[in-house]
Design a protein around this motif. Structure first.
Motif, short mmCIF file in Angstrom:
data_model
loop_
_atom_site.label_atom_id
_atom_site.label_comp_id
_atom_site.label_asym_id
_atom_site.label_seq_id
_atom_site.Cartn_x
_atom_site.Cartn_y
_atom_site.Cartn_z
N LYS A 69 0.82 -1.22 0.00
CA LYS A 69 0.00 0.00 0.00
C LYS A 69 0.85 1.27 0.00
CE LYS A 69 -3.91 -2.14 2.41
NZ LYS A 69 -4.78 -2.10 3.63
N SER A 177 -1.81 11.54 1.65
CA SER A 177 -2.38 11.91 0.35
C SER A 177 -1.37 11.86 -0.79
CB SER A 177 -3.01 13.31 0.42
OG SER A 177 -4.24 13.26 1.12
N ASN A 204 -6.19 6.11 -10.51
CA ASN A 204 -7.33 5.21 -10.32
C ASN A 204 -7.52 4.77 -8.87
OD1 ASN A 204 -8.43 4.66 -13.15
ND2 ASN A 204 -6.23 4.34 -13.43
N SER A 205 -6.77 5.37 -7.95
CA SER A 205 -6.87 5.00 -6.54
C SER A 205 -7.95 5.83 -5.84
CB SER A 205 -5.53 5.22 -5.83
OG SER A 205 -5.29 6.61 -5.65
N LYS A 206 -8.16 5.54 -4.56
CA LYS A 206 -9.15 6.27 -3.76
C LYS A 206 -8.72 7.69 -3.45
CE LYS A 206 -11.11 2.14 -1.57
NZ LYS A 206 -11.36 1.42 -0.30
N LYS A 207 -7.49 8.03 -3.84
CA LYS A 207 -7.03 9.41 -3.63
C LYS A 207 -7.65 10.36 -4.64
CE LYS A 207 -2.91 7.71 -1.39
NZ LYS A 207 -1.45 7.53 -1.38
N ASN A 208 -8.35 9.79 -5.61
CA ASN A 208 -9.18 10.55 -6.55
C ASN A 208 -10.56 9.90 -6.59
OD1 ASN A 208 -7.11 12.42 -8.05
ND2 ASN A 208 -6.17 10.39 -8.02
N GLU A 209 -11.57 10.69 -6.85
CA GLU A 209 -12.93 10.18 -7.06
C GLU A 209 -13.35 10.62 -8.46
OE1 GLU A 209 -15.55 11.34 -3.85
OE2 GLU A 209 -13.92 11.12 -2.39
N LYS A 257 -9.63 17.60 -3.67
CA LYS A 257 -9.78 17.01 -2.34
C LYS A 257 -8.78 17.62 -1.36
CE LYS A 257 -10.74 12.64 -2.07
NZ LYS A 257 -10.67 11.16 -2.15
#
Length: 266
Positions: A69, A177, A204-209, A257
């Protein structure tokens, strides 16, 4: 009268020198390091460089103390600080110059930035955030052939000037972040594939929506908007769409974010 003019000239010279030093520390200047623009598309190769640096020691440390991770075991690094210091000493002994290829320079400076950031945290451990450390990005700390470069200088004065925006997803600022710290060293032999990997993974990770109509994206894109171009023009959404599995509609408003500066610790 002449003495007054002389004092004024000395004061102006001192202020100019101080301003130059501040600009260099902030990362505006290259700190006397070579800067080569990457010819796109970038290819991975060791054949076009007078020097090929061996980064295996850094790979060994990363595989031991960084998980999948990208979270870091800073306690483990602290217990093995001598090995980290040995790797940094090896980097310090090198003299990057124009005989080095863009691939070799990219790998060298990305690894130097990441290893020196880990060293910064280890030297100030325990800490909740890199932002709590005085001069984290402006103080000269990364040794290169007798010079001391700042982290800001490496990022802004060297790497960002190399015409390769994927570096933003390779360098790690020890924060939640940030793009994750890859658990292998960057090398000229794999640099294009590695940069593609971390860019796709971060976007494509959760650090972007990412969504078509209402994308909420990392503040990294707001920190460096001019770096993300398509066909030579600034286009953040277009750049993201090159790597994202979900495409952003043309004209969709971008929301950034909040950045989490807490330590990226296991």
């Amino acid at each position: 009268m002449k003495s007054i003019k002389y004092v004024l000239l000395l004061s102006i010279a001192a202020l100019t020198l101080q301003s130059c030093n501040l600009l260099s520390a902030a990362g505006v200047g290259s700190q006397a390091q070579p800067v080569k623009e990457v010819t796109q598309p970038l290819t991975s190769t060791t054949a076009n460089s007078a020097v090929n640096v061996n980064h295996e020691q850094w790979t060994g440390l990363l595989k031991t103390f960084v998980n999948d991770k990208g979270l870091v075991d800073y306690k483990g690094f602290k217990k093995n600080e001598q090995e980290l210091d040995e790797y940094l000493d090896m980097l310090a002994s090198k003299d990057p110059n124009n005989d080095w290829s863009p691939q070799e320079l990219l790998a060298y400076y990305i690894n130097l930035y990441n290893a020196q950031t880990v060293k910064l945290i280890v030297d100030n451990y325990p800490t909740k955030s890199i932002k709590d450390i005085s001069g984290a990005w402006t103080k000269g700390r990364a040794r290169v052939d007798g010079r001391e470069l700042s982290l800001g200088g490496i990022e802004n004065g060297i790497l960002r000037k190399m015409n390769e925006p994927r570096i933003h997803f390779a360098i790690n600022c020890a924060s939640i972040s940030c793009p994750k710290l890859l658990n292998e060293a960057y090398t000229a032999a794999k640099i294009n594939e590695q940069l593609d990997q971390v860019t796709k993974e971060f976007i494509n990770s959760k650090k972007n929506e990412i969504s078509a109509k209402n994308p909420k994206i990392s503040s990294i894109f707001s920190f460096y908007p001019k770096d993300f171009k398509v066909d030579g023009e600034q286009d953040i959404a277009g750049y993201i769409n090159k790597y994202s599995t979900t495409k952003i509609d043309a004209g969709a408003p971008l929301t950034y974010k909040e950045y989490d500066w807490n330590l990226n610790e296991q």
